[in-house]
Design a protein around this motif. Structure first.
Motif, PDB file in Angstrom:
ATOM      1  N   THR A  78       0.835  -1.283   0.016  1.00  0.00           N
ATOM      2  CA  THR A  78       0.002  -0.126   0.064  1.00  0.00           C
ATOM      3  C   THR A  78       0.908   1.210   0.101  1.00  0.00           C
ATOM      4  OG1 THR A  78      -0.060   0.244   2.398  1.00  0.00           O
ATOM      5  CG2 THR A  78      -1.985  -1.146   1.446  1.00  0.00           C
ATOM      6  N   PHE A  79       0.399   2.281  -0.694  1.00  0.00           N
ATOM      7  CA  PHE A  79       1.197   3.666  -0.545  1.00  0.00           C
ATOM      8  C   PHE A  79       0.078   4.486  -0.260  1.00  0.00           C
ATOM      9  CE2 PHE A  79       2.328   7.634  -2.470  1.00  0.00           C
ATOM     10  CZ  PHE A  79       3.571   7.675  -2.258  1.00  0.00           C
ATOM     11  N   VAL A  80      -0.091   5.350   0.922  1.00  0.00           N
ATOM     12  CA  VAL A  80      -1.105   6.257   1.324  1.00  0.00           C
ATOM     13  C   VAL A  80      -0.390   7.418   1.691  1.00  0.00           C
ATOM     14  CG1 VAL A  80      -2.982   6.452   2.933  1.00  0.00           C
ATOM     15  CG2 VAL A  80      -2.488   4.284   2.140  1.00  0.00           C
ATOM     16  N   ASP A  81      -1.173   8.531   1.060  1.00  0.00           N
ATOM     17  CA  ASP A  81      -0.957   9.878   1.302  1.00  0.00           C
ATOM     18  C   ASP A  81      -2.164  10.560   2.307  1.00  0.00           C
ATOM     19  OD1 ASP A  81      -0.564  12.528   2.029  1.00  0.00           O
ATOM     20  OD2 ASP A  81       0.330  12.933  -0.093  1.00  0.00           O
ATOM     21  N   PRO A  82      -2.407  10.432   3.569  1.00  0.00           N
ATOM     22  CA  PRO A  82      -3.785  10.809   4.196  1.00  0.00           C
ATOM     23  C   PRO A  82      -3.836  12.246   4.168  1.00  0.00           C
ATOM     24  CG  PRO A  82      -2.017   9.856   5.652  1.00  0.00           C
ATOM     25  CD  PRO A  82      -1.433   9.812   4.319  1.00  0.00           C
ATOM     26  N   SER A  83      -2.902  12.804   3.740  1.00  0.00           N
ATOM     27  CA  SER A  83      -3.210  14.418   3.859  1.00  0.00           C
ATOM     28  C   SER A  83      -4.255  14.982   2.751  1.00  0.00           C
ATOM     29  CB  SER A  83      -1.825  15.243   3.708  1.00  0.00           C
ATOM     30  OG  SER A  83      -1.187  15.097   2.388  1.00  0.00           O
ATOM     31  N   VAL A  84      -4.138  14.018   1.680  1.00  0.00           N
ATOM     32  CA  VAL A  84      -4.981  14.364   0.394  1.00  0.00           C
ATOM     33  C   VAL A  84      -5.993  13.160   0.383  1.00  0.00           C
ATOM     34  CG1 VAL A  84      -3.436  15.898  -0.685  1.00  0.00           C
ATOM     35  CG2 VAL A  84      -3.322  13.691  -1.293  1.00  0.00           C
ATOM     36  N   GLU A  85      -6.094  12.449   1.160  1.00  0.00           N
ATOM     37  CA  GLU A  85      -6.977  10.924   1.100  1.00  0.00           C
ATOM     38  C   GLU A  85      -6.627  10.188  -0.082  1.00  0.00           C
ATOM     39  OE1 GLU A  85     -11.143  11.958   1.895  1.00  0.00           O
ATOM     40  OE2 GLU A  85     -10.584  13.164   3.718  1.00  0.00           O
ATOM     41  N   PHE A  86      -5.430   9.902  -0.341  1.00  0.00           N
ATOM     42  CA  PHE A  86      -5.055   9.130  -1.689  1.00  0.00           C
ATOM     43  C   PHE A  86      -4.414   8.123  -1.177  1.00  0.00           C
ATOM     44  CE2 PHE A  86      -2.091   7.692  -4.801  1.00  0.00           C
ATOM     45  CZ  PHE A  86      -2.538   7.737  -5.942  1.00  0.00           C
ATOM     46  N   GLY A  87      -4.554   6.874  -1.964  1.00  0.00           N
ATOM     47  CA  GLY A  87      -4.030   5.532  -1.491  1.00  0.00           C
ATOM     48  C   GLY A  87      -4.061   4.581  -2.596  1.00  0.00           C
TER      49      GLY A  87
END
Length: 163
Positions: free
Chosen positions: A102-111
Motif C-alpha cells: 500500500t501507498f497512502v498519502d492521508p493528507s489528501v485522502e489518496f491511496g
C-alpha cells in the motif's frame, strides 16, 4: 496478438510509475505542504534490504511513515532507498516497487493498494480513497537529540486503514 490485453499488468506498472514519480519529486524538492506517506511493503520480498532486527520484528510486512524525519532518499526505476530513524537508530532501507502493498498519502485522502488473488501471481492495483490516518504508532524512545526538529519514523498497523 495472441491473447487479450492484460489491463491488470498495465495498471500495475502505471501505479508503480506513479509512486516512482511522486518519490522523485520528494527527493528533489522535499515533501510539500502537509503531504506524508504510509508505505506498507513485504519484508520477505527477495530484493528488500532492511536491518535483520527489523525483518525479525516484522517478518511479513512493515509500514513506514515518511513525514518529519527521513534522509538520503534515492529513487531508481526499480525501487527506492531511504534512511529512517527507528528509536534514535538510523537505518537504511531499500524497497523495490514490487514489494509495496500500500501507498497512502492521508493528507489528501489518496491511496493505492496492490493485491494478489490466489488464482493469479501478478498483483493488481486498486485505487482507494483513504481517510486521513489516525493510526497508533509504536514509540519506543524519545526524539533524537541531534535533530530535535525531526520525528522518529513511525511503524503503524494497517488495521487502522481497513474497514
Amino acid at each position: 496478438m495472441t491473447g487479450g490485453i492484460d489491463y491488470g499488468n498495465l495498471m500495475h506498472r502505471a501505479m508503480r510509475g506513479l509512486i516512482q514519480e511522486v518519490l522523485e519529486g520528494v527527493a528533489k524538492d522535499g515533501l510539500p505542504l502537509d503531504h506524508h506517506f504510509f508505505i506498507t511493503f513485504d519484508t520477505g520480498h527477495p530484493d528488500v534490504e532492511i536491518a535483520d532486527w527489523l525483518s525479525d520484528r516484522y517478518p511479513g510486512e512493515m509500514t513506514v511513515v515518511m513525514q518529519h524525519w527521513y534522509e538520503d532518499l534515492d529513487v531508481t526505476n526499480e525501487g527506492f532507498a531511504v534512511t529512517l530513524n527507528f528509536g534514535d537508530a538510523p537505518e537504511r532501507l531499500y524497497i523495490p516497487y514490487d514489494a509495496i502493498k500500500t501507498f497512502v498519502d492521508p493528507s489528501v485522502e489518496f491511496g493505492l493498494r496492490f493485491e494478489s488473488s490466489e488464482e493469479e501471481d501478478a498483483q493488481r492495483p486498486h485505487l482507494t480513497n483513504a481517510a486521513p490516518a489516525e493510526a497508533e504508532a509504536e514509540d519506543d524512545t524519545d526524539e533524537p537529540e541531534e535533530k530535535p526538529q525531526k520525528k522518529d519514523a513511525d511503524i503503524v498497523s494497517l488495521d487502522s486503514f481497513r474497514k
